[in-house]
Design a protein around this motif. Structure first.
Motif, PDB file in Angstrom:
ATOM      1  N   THR A   2      -0.987   4.343   5.013  1.00 36.00           N
ATOM      2  CA  THR A   2      -1.411   5.043   3.802  1.00 36.00           C
ATOM      3  C   THR A   2      -0.298   5.936   3.258  1.00 36.00           C
ATOM      4  O   THR A   2      -0.160   6.104   2.036  1.00 36.00           O
ATOM      5  N   GLN A   3       0.510   6.517   4.154  1.00 32.32           N
ATOM      6  CA  GLN A   3       1.588   7.423   3.746  1.00 32.32           C
ATOM      7  C   GLN A   3       2.599   6.744   2.826  1.00 32.32           C
ATOM      8  O   GLN A   3       3.247   7.397   2.011  1.00 32.32           O
ATOM      9  N   LEU A   4       2.722   5.421   2.913  1.00 32.96           N
ATOM     10  CA  LEU A   4       3.679   4.694   2.088  1.00 32.96           C
ATOM     11  C   LEU A   4       3.341   4.755   0.603  1.00 32.96           C
ATOM     12  O   LEU A   4       4.214   4.625  -0.255  1.00 32.96           O
ATOM     13  N   PHE A   5       2.025   4.941   0.294  1.00 32.25           N
ATOM     14  CA  PHE A   5       1.587   4.833  -1.096  1.00 32.25           C
ATOM     15  C   PHE A   5       1.095   6.149  -1.704  1.00 32.25           C
ATOM     16  O   PHE A   5       0.646   6.171  -2.850  1.00 32.25           O
ATOM     17  N   ILE A   6       1.173   7.236  -0.952  1.00 33.46           N
ATOM     18  CA  ILE A   6       0.653   8.516  -1.449  1.00 33.46           C
ATOM     19  C   ILE A   6       1.341   8.946  -2.745  1.00 33.46           C
ATOM     20  O   ILE A   6       0.693   9.421  -3.691  1.00 33.46           O
ATOM     21  N   HIS A   7       2.649   8.767  -2.828  1.00 35.12           N
ATOM     22  CA  HIS A   7       3.405   9.205  -4.015  1.00 35.12           C
ATOM     23  C   HIS A   7       3.863   8.030  -4.876  1.00 35.12           C
ATOM     24  O   HIS A   7       4.642   8.209  -5.811  1.00 35.12           O
ATOM     25  N   ALA A   8       3.361   6.839  -4.585  1.00 33.15           N
ATOM     26  CA  ALA A   8       3.778   5.652  -5.334  1.00 33.15           C
ATOM     27  C   ALA A   8       3.081   5.590  -6.695  1.00 33.15           C
ATOM     28  O   ALA A   8       1.940   6.027  -6.838  1.00 33.15           O
ATOM     29  N   PRO A   9       3.746   5.055  -7.737  1.00 36.24           N
ATOM     30  CA  PRO A   9       3.112   4.885  -9.053  1.00 36.24           C
ATOM     31  C   PRO A   9       1.897   3.960  -8.933  1.00 36.24           C
ATOM     32  O   PRO A   9       1.881   3.050  -8.091  1.00 36.24           O
ATOM     33  N   ILE A  10       0.897   4.172  -9.785  1.00 35.21           N
ATOM     34  CA  ILE A  10      -0.339   3.400  -9.704  1.00 35.21           C
ATOM     35  C   ILE A  10      -0.097   1.907  -9.925  1.00 35.21           C
ATOM     36  O   ILE A  10      -0.775   1.062  -9.331  1.00 35.21           O
ATOM     37  N   ILE A  11       0.907   1.568 -10.768  1.00 32.86           N
ATOM     38  CA  ILE A  11       1.207   0.165 -11.025  1.00 32.86           C
ATOM     39  C   ILE A  11       1.696  -0.535  -9.757  1.00 32.86           C
ATOM     40  O   ILE A  11       1.389  -1.710  -9.506  1.00 32.86           O
ATOM     41  N   ILE A  12       2.442   0.193  -8.928  1.00 31.14           N
ATOM     42  CA  ILE A  12       2.923  -0.359  -7.656  1.00 31.14           C
ATOM     43  C   ILE A  12       1.744  -0.566  -6.697  1.00 31.14           C
ATOM     44  O   ILE A  12       1.655  -1.588  -6.007  1.00 31.14           O
ATOM     45  N   ILE A  13       0.839   0.400  -6.680  1.00 37.81           N
ATOM     46  CA  ILE A  13      -0.338   0.299  -5.800  1.00 37.81           C
ATOM     47  C   ILE A  13      -1.197  -0.899  -6.185  1.00 37.81           C
ATOM     48  O   ILE A  13      -1.660  -1.658  -5.320  1.00 37.81           O
ATOM     49  N   VAL A  16       0.592  -4.145  -5.106  1.00 33.35           N
ATOM     50  CA  VAL A  16       0.500  -4.356  -3.654  1.00 33.35           C
ATOM     51  C   VAL A  16      -0.921  -4.765  -3.270  1.00 33.35           C
ATOM     52  O   VAL A  16      -1.124  -5.651  -2.422  1.00 33.35           O
ATOM     53  N   PHE A  17      -1.923  -4.144  -3.912  1.00 29.38           N
ATOM     54  CA  PHE A  17      -3.333  -4.476  -3.642  1.00 29.38           C
ATOM     55  C   PHE A  17      -3.606  -5.949  -3.937  1.00 29.38           C
ATOM     56  O   PHE A  17      -4.171  -6.674  -3.104  1.00 29.38           O
ATOM     57  N   VAL A  18      -3.200  -6.406  -5.116  1.00 27.71           N
ATOM     58  CA  VAL A  18      -3.430  -7.809  -5.504  1.00 27.71           C
ATOM     59  C   VAL A  18      -2.660  -8.760  -4.591  1.00 27.71           C
ATOM     60  O   VAL A  18      -3.193  -9.778  -4.137  1.00 27.71           O
ATOM     61  N   ALA A  19      -1.402  -8.415  -4.311  1.00 29.78           N
ATOM     62  CA  ALA A  19      -0.575  -9.256  -3.437  1.00 29.78           C
ATOM     63  C   ALA A  19      -1.171  -9.359  -2.036  1.00 29.78           C
ATOM     64  O   ALA A  19      -1.205 -10.442  -1.445  1.00 29.78           O
ATOM     65  N   ALA A  20      -1.656  -8.234  -1.516  1.00 29.11           N
ATOM     66  CA  ALA A  20      -2.263  -8.219  -0.182  1.00 29.11           C
ATOM     67  C   ALA A  20      -3.539  -9.051  -0.160  1.00 29.11           C
ATOM     68  O   ALA A  20      -3.808  -9.782   0.803  1.00 29.11           O
ATOM     69  N   LEU A  21      -4.326  -8.957  -1.243  1.00 28.72           N
ATOM     70  CA  LEU A  21      -5.579  -9.708  -1.338  1.00 28.72           C
ATOM     71  C   LEU A  21      -5.326 -11.209  -1.357  1.00 28.72           C
ATOM     72  O   LEU A  21      -5.967 -11.983  -0.635  1.00 28.72           O
ATOM     73  N   VAL A  22      -4.354 -11.632  -2.179  1.00 22.14           N
ATOM     74  CA  VAL A  22      -4.008 -13.053  -2.272  1.00 22.14           C
ATOM     75  C   VAL A  22      -3.430 -13.554  -0.949  1.00 22.14           C
ATOM     76  O   VAL A  22      -3.788 -14.634  -0.467  1.00 22.14           O
ATOM     77  N   THR A  23      -2.537 -12.769  -0.362  1.00 17.46           N
ATOM     78  CA  THR A  23      -1.924 -13.150   0.916  1.00 17.46           C
ATOM     79  C   THR A  23      -2.967 -13.266   2.017  1.00 17.46           C
ATOM     80  O   THR A  23      -2.932 -14.203   2.829  1.00 17.46           O
ATOM     81  N   LEU A  24      -3.902 -12.326   2.042  1.00 20.09           N
ATOM     82  CA  LEU A  24      -4.980 -12.350   3.033  1.00 20.09           C
ATOM     83  C   LEU A  24      -5.798 -13.623   2.909  1.00 20.09           C
ATOM     84  O   LEU A  24      -6.105 -14.280   3.908  1.00 20.09           O
ATOM     85  N   SER A  25      -6.154 -13.979   1.684  1.00 20.55           N
ATOM     86  CA  SER A  25      -6.966 -15.169   1.450  1.00 20.55           C
ATOM     87  C   SER A  25      -6.216 -16.446   1.838  1.00 20.55           C
ATOM     88  O   SER A  25      -6.754 -17.308   2.542  1.00 20.55           O
ATOM     89  N   LYS A  26      -4.950 -16.561   1.396  1.00 25.80           N
ATOM     90  CA  LYS A  26      -4.176 -17.772   1.667  1.00 25.80           C
ATOM     91  C   LYS A  26      -3.865 -17.940   3.154  1.00 25.80           C
ATOM     92  O   LYS A  26      -3.956 -19.045   3.702  1.00 25.80           O
ATOM     93  N   SER A  27      -3.479 -16.848   3.811  1.00 26.97           N
ATOM     94  CA  SER A  27      -3.152 -16.939   5.238  1.00 26.97           C
ATOM     95  C   SER A  27      -4.392 -17.294   6.052  1.00 26.97           C
ATOM     96  O   SER A  27      -4.301 -18.001   7.065  1.00 26.97           O
ATOM     97  N   THR A  28      -5.570 -16.830   5.607  1.00 26.76           N
ATOM     98  CA  THR A  28      -6.817 -17.203   6.276  1.00 26.76           C
ATOM     99  C   THR A  28      -7.081 -18.693   6.133  1.00 26.76           C
ATOM    100  O   THR A  28      -7.525 -19.355   7.077  1.00 26.76           O
ATOM    101  N   ASP A  29      -6.804 -19.236   4.930  1.00 22.72           N
ATOM    102  CA  ASP A  29      -6.975 -20.677   4.712  1.00 22.72           C
ATOM    103  C   ASP A  29      -6.081 -21.475   5.659  1.00 22.72           C
ATOM    104  O   ASP A  29      -6.512 -22.463   6.273  1.00 22.72           O
ATOM    105  N   TYR A  30      -4.809 -21.060   5.772  1.00 21.83           N
ATOM    106  CA  TYR A  30      -3.874 -21.763   6.653  1.00 21.83           C
ATOM    107  C   TYR A  30      -4.336 -21.694   8.113  1.00 21.83           C
ATOM    108  O   TYR A  30      -4.297 -22.688   8.846  1.00 21.83           O
ATOM    109  N   LEU A  31      -4.782 -20.507   8.527  1.00 18.53           N
ATOM    110  CA  LEU A  31      -5.231 -20.328   9.908  1.00 18.53           C
ATOM    111  C   LEU A  31      -6.446 -21.202  10.205  1.00 18.53           C
ATOM    112  O   LEU A  31      -6.501 -21.880  11.239  1.00 18.53           O
TER     113      LEU A  31
END
Length: 329
Positions: A2-13, A16-31
């Motif tokens: 969480t400390q990585l994003f405390i001072h990050a711009p909202i656009i970056i957050i 990262v949120f969308v990228a993490a969501l897509v990555t989570l879904s795709k990696s689950t499919d592969y697994l």
């Protein structure tokens, strides 16, 4: 994390949120795909794989997100993700599947609907009686029920498969290919764990900035994101005429959310899981309403097929759920 994003711009957050969501879904499919191929190499039938491995695999995003939430001390996010995913699965995703194709209902799936409904009602009532908290013993009970359910599903499906395909053979596989698939499972699992950690961290920071509780964000945006494996499975299966498999996987995933994901959260959380007031007043009740309507649809029809009119009503229930979270909370 969480400390990585405390001072990050909202656009970056958001990125990262969308990228993490897509990555989570795709990696689950592969697994999940790799696990299915490995299972077939050991002679495990499609029926058994669908009832166990596929349901577990499509519940993996919720599990990974829940574990990451617990590790960061966010029980609200863990509970919201589980309940929100169940609501999303049995309203929005089921409704879309019905609109895309025929969804027949088997006796096996009907039994799972009843068990999931009873599980939700039990957790709701116990929480009300236990001062808006989920007692740890309930998590242990759900954990004990998980291997019993998997064993029974394996046993029943195996018996059905022997009758239908008595001469089914194993799919031969070289040792090199098997090792490559195992490596794929391990790498995919690590990516799932990492992406879920980023997902939870961005939700926590976003919730604190915009003043919306983690429980609400996890029950809506995160729940929809972690339900993407179910969404793709259901629509694809319904369009190809395998609506029964789609429904079975959808209900199986919801049941896994209770027996696998929520049980882990309740049993191993460092602190007792407190149920937010909004969950007691709306989220649990609407989950009960959705399952009551689903049971009505199943038992009120002699055709044992869910109709497009019923599918549209499921989607309307989901829209009401989302609008409540947006404007009331």
């Amino acid at each position: 994390m969480t400390q990585l994003f405390i001072h990050a711009p909202i656009i970056i957050i958001i990125f990262v949120f969308v990228a993490a969501l897509v990555t989570l879904s795709k990696s689950t499919d592969y697994l999940t795909d790799a696990a299915i191929v490995i299972s077939k190499s050991f002679g495990i039938s499609d029926v058994i794989i669908g009832a166990t491995i596929l349901s577990l695999g499509t519940s993996l995003p919720e599990f990974a997100t829940t574990i990451s939430a617990l590790a960061s001390g966010s029980t609200d996010l863990a509970l919201g993700n589980v309940l929100g995913s169940i609501i999303t699965n049995t309203s929005f995703i089921l409704g879309l599947g019905i609109l895309y194709g025929s969804i027949p209902v088997s006796k096996k799936s009907t039994f799972n609907v009843g068990v999931t409904f009873l599980g939700i009602v039990s957790i709701y009532l116990v929480s009300l009686l236990n001062h808006a908290s989920v007692p740890r013993f309930l998590g242990y009970i759900l954990l004990i029920a998980l291997p019993i359910y998997l064993f029974q599903s394996f046993k029943t499906s195996q018996a059905d498969e022997v009758i239908a395909h008595p001469d089914a053979n194993k799919e031969k596989m070289s040792l090199a290919k098997l090792m490559l698939l195992i490596l794929k499972v391990i790498v995919s699992g690590l990516i799932v764990a990492l992406s879920s950690s980023f997902l939870v961290a961005t939700v926590q920071v976003s919730a604190s900035r915009i003043g919306i509780s983690e429980a609400i964000i996890s029950a809506t945006i995160v729940a929809l994101g972690t339900s993407l494996p179910e969404l793709s499975t259901v629509i694809s299966s319904a369009k190809k005429g395998y609506g029964g498999l789609a429904f079975g996987n959808l209900i199986g995933a919801s049941l896994m959310n209770l027996l696998f994901v929520l049980s882990t959260a309740v049993a191993f959380s460092k602190t007792q899981i407190i149920v937010p007031k909004s969950f007691l007043l709306f989220h649990f009740p609407i989950a009960v309403i959705i399952f009551l309507y689903l049971l009505y649809c199943i038992y009120n029809s002699k055709k044992h097929v869910l109709t497009k009119k019923e599918g549209l009503f499921f989607i309307i229930l989901y829209i009401v759920y989302i609008l409540y979270n947006l404007f009331v909370n």
